[in-house]
Write an enzyme that holds these catalytic residues in place. Structure first.
Site, PDB file in Angstrom:
ATOM      1  CG  ASN A   1      -1.984   1.128   1.121  1.00 45.35           C
ATOM      2  OD1 ASN A   1      -2.885   1.490   0.552  1.00 45.35           O
ATOM      3  ND2 ASN A   1      -1.483   2.301   2.114  1.00 45.35           N
TER       4      ASN A   1
ATOM      5  CB  ILE B   1       0.442  11.068   1.126  1.00 49.26           C
ATOM      6  CG1 ILE B   1       1.059  10.758  -0.485  1.00 49.26           C
ATOM      7  CG2 ILE B   1       0.796  12.370   1.600  1.00 49.26           C
ATOM      8  CD1 ILE B   1       1.017  11.700  -1.099  1.00 49.26           C
ATOM      9  CE1 TYR B   2      -2.406   7.125   5.144  1.00 49.82           C
ATOM     10  CE2 TYR B   2      -0.514   5.898   5.120  1.00 49.82           C
ATOM     11  CZ  TYR B   2      -1.804   5.884   4.467  1.00 49.82           C
ATOM     12  OH  TYR B   2      -2.616   4.777   4.308  1.00 49.82           O
ATOM     13  NE  ARG B   3      -1.406  15.901  10.804  1.00 49.05           N
ATOM     14  CZ  ARG B   3      -2.199  16.723  11.233  1.00 49.05           C
ATOM     15  NH1 ARG B   3      -2.919  17.596  10.516  1.00 49.05           N
ATOM     16  NH2 ARG B   3      -2.977  16.586  12.509  1.00 49.05           N
TER      17      ARG B   3
ATOM     18  NE  ARG C   1      -4.424  13.620  12.161  1.00 50.31           N
ATOM     19  CZ  ARG C   1      -5.413  13.519  11.819  1.00 50.31           C
ATOM     20  NH1 ARG C   1      -5.417  12.818  10.655  1.00 50.31           N
ATOM     21  NH2 ARG C   1      -6.196  13.952  12.350  1.00 50.31           N
TER      22      ARG C   1
ATOM     23  NE  ARG D   1      -7.580   8.461   4.387  1.00 46.57           N
ATOM     24  CZ  ARG D   1      -8.182   8.894   3.666  1.00 46.57           C
ATOM     25  NH1 ARG D   1      -8.765   8.310   2.460  1.00 46.57           N
ATOM     26  NH2 ARG D   1      -8.732  10.359   3.500  1.00 46.57           N
ATOM     27  N   GLY D   2      -5.471   2.816   3.988  1.00 45.25           N
ATOM     28  CA  GLY D   2      -4.859   1.698   3.862  1.00 45.25           C
ATOM     29  C   GLY D   2      -3.623   1.293   4.654  1.00 45.25           C
TER      30      GLY D   2
ATOM     31  CD  GLU E   1      -1.673   2.930  -4.621  1.00 53.40           C
ATOM     32  OE1 GLU E   1      -2.310   3.210  -3.723  1.00 53.40           O
ATOM     33  OE2 GLU E   1      -0.939   1.725  -4.732  1.00 53.40           O
TER      34      GLU E   1
ATOM     35  CG  ASP F   1      -5.459  19.654   8.511  1.00 50.59           C
ATOM     36  OD1 ASP F   1      -4.283  18.856   8.717  1.00 50.59           O
ATOM     37  OD2 ASP F   1      -6.412  19.225   7.784  1.00 50.59           O
TER      38      ASP F   1
END
Length: 508
Positions: A172, A175-177, A189, A194-195, A238, A287
């Site tokens: 997988n 995009i995670y901060r 986070r 989410r995957g 992807e 955010d």
């Protein structure tokens, strides 16, 4: 044009006058955010900060700060050409059976190209030219931005997080901060649906008490970055989609610590684990809503190995009240979404996610209405068809005589074609973005649909008005004679005319 890696893209942008090298010293604490924010709002270039205070590593910002640069990153010459990307995705998502031998022959190259774009694994890769382990692992080497005054700590952004569930054959990419906690600790986070989070949950069930391997790629090539934020069909990875955009297979390399593979041309790669029960409170952070989010607890990612290219470039961004870079991405991806939606709902003419609506919280749809209640079917379809619109709170549906991207048109239609009680659809207890503190419960709230279409028989008891339209011959004559009138101001464009086949309820 196709780009092998981030540096290739930077060189192309610089040649086009779309990138500026900033040699003056700049501070990653707030100053870079303010510079990038002003530049983005002015439609300015990507920025390569070569003298970041306290750091030897340059920082790349505002890379996708215009829709045109998003299109270039996807290998297209213009934002209009992104419709072709959407048409390809729509076809791959739900390929139609060939209508005959000739049709099958014409579609064969598309299938062959898609099937041949699986990633290939290299033995050596640029992203592993320098390897740091043990005490040498230090996130302070990276010029991580501290974006807003109320942010609790520096924040890693634009990170491609690579995970793999225990029962999965495919990785997988998300995009995670990540909040910086220390020299080798980041808070991951990811929301529970989410995957990456789902892979982690499956790992905990299959391997209780064992650390979960994670890799983070920073500064990948633009096709791979944008592939991670595009609605790729479930039957296409992807990496394969990035290969289609790039025109060549995505090159990967195996990590040294875990059975994960990362883009070989990445500028920087972080490798490590999430250890059982290792969590920390994350936030607050400014955010994309324009507010600071609430503090929540998420897993901690322990970095045990850093690899990077020689003279690496740190790719970063910020999020804030639109417009910001995610909002610009959403604006460009509008063009990708339209063909995908039209594949399922051919009556849709246009689809627009206003950037001021935080990119996804409001959708405006124009359609060719064909029967009473049709608008409500379309709004329900928008909420349910693509998971990208699961958090869309407002859907406005309009006739195709309205320009979905012109607020004057949209507001006119809402105020003249809607009865609030009859034409408003409220749906309660639906999934809502956890960052949306307007909802009564975190992650659960309501949605509103607005049917601003012309009403047909069965939807109203009244005679429907006929739109005012100027005679076309008169408009042409005024265009030709405008200079004779002695009016100093330039001639405004003529009022928008509805299509000639527009039908009111009396035509049913």
């Amino acid at each position: 044009m196709k780009y092998r890696d981030l540096r290739d893209f930077i060189a192309a942008l610089e040649a086009r006058g779309e990138l500026t090298r900033v040699t003056a010293e700049v501070d990653p604490y707030l100053e870079i955010t303010e510079i990038c924010d002003r530049t983005l709002r002015a439609g300015g270039p990507a920025l390569l900060f070569e003298n970041v205070k306290g750091h030897a590593m340059p920082l790349l910002g505002n890379l996708f700060g215009t829709p045109e640069r998003v299109a270039l990153g996807m290998g297209q010459d213009s934002t209009a050409a992104l419709r072709e990307v959407g048409e390809l995705l729509a076809f791959l998502k739900e390929p139609e059976p060939p209508k005959g031998f000739r049709d099958a022959w014409e579609k064969l190259p598309i299938f062959k190209q898609a099937m041949s774009m699986g990633p290939k694994t290299l033995r050596k890769a640029p992203c592993q030219e320098v390897i740091l382990e043990g005490d040498d692992v230090d996130l302070d080497r990276l010029p991580i931005q501290h974006c807003w005054p109320g942010d609790v700590a520096p924040l890693v952004t634009w990170s491609l997080v690579v995970t793999k569930g225990p029962n999965k054959t495919r990785q997988n990419l998300g995009i995670y901060r990540q909040q910086k906690l220390g020299k080798n600790r980041l808070i991951m986070r990811w929301l529970s649906h989410r995957g990456g989070a789902l892979d982690f949950q499956e790992w905990q069930s299959a391997h209780p008490g064992e650390p979960f391997p994670v890799a983070v790629a920073l500064g990948a090539d633009p096709a791979t970055i944008l592939g991670a934020v595009t609605p790729v069909p479930d039957n296409l990875s992807e990496y394969a989609f990035a290969g289609l955009l790039r025109g060549s297979r995505t090159e990967l390399v195996k990590c040294g610590h875990a059975d994960l593979e990362v883009p070989a041309s990445s500028e920087i790669v972080l490798e490590g684990y999430i250890y059982p029960d290792d969590t920390a409170p994350e936030g607050p952070y400014g955010d994309h809503t324009g507010y600071y989010n609430e503090v929540e607890t998420f897993p901690v990612f322990t970095v045990e190995r850093i690899t990077h290219r020689r003279d690496p470039i740190y790719h970063s961004t910020y999020t804030g009240r639109p417009p910001d870079e995610p909002a610009i991405l959403g604006l460009a991806l509008n063009e990708v979404f339209v063909p995908i939606l039209r594949k399922q709902f051919p009556e849709i003419v246009d689809f627009y996610l206003p950037p001021e609506g935080c990119s996804y919280r409001m959708a405006v749809v124009t359609m060719k209405k064909q029967y009473p209640g049709h608008a409500k079917r379309v709004m329900m379809g928008v909420w349910s068809f693509l998971r990208q619109f699961m958090y869309t709170k407002f859907v406005i549906v309009l006739d195709d005589d309205v320009d979905a991207r012109n607020w004057e048109d949209v507001i006119w239609a809402i105020t003249t074609r809607m009865d609030p009680a009859r034409d408003t659809v409220m749906v309660e207890n639906t999934p809502i973005d956890y960052l949306d503190f307007a909802s009564p419960t975190a992650g659960l709230g309501s949605k509103m649909g607005l049917d601003a279409t012309t009403k047909w028989a069965g939807e109203t008891q009244r005679e429907w008005g006929t739109p005012i339209v100027m005679d076309e011959a008169v408009k042409r004559r005024v265009d030709e004679r405008w200079g004779e009138y002695g009016i100093a101001t330039p001639p405004p464009p003529p009022r928008h005319s509805p299509p000639s086949d527009e039908r009111g309820h009396d035509d049913v």
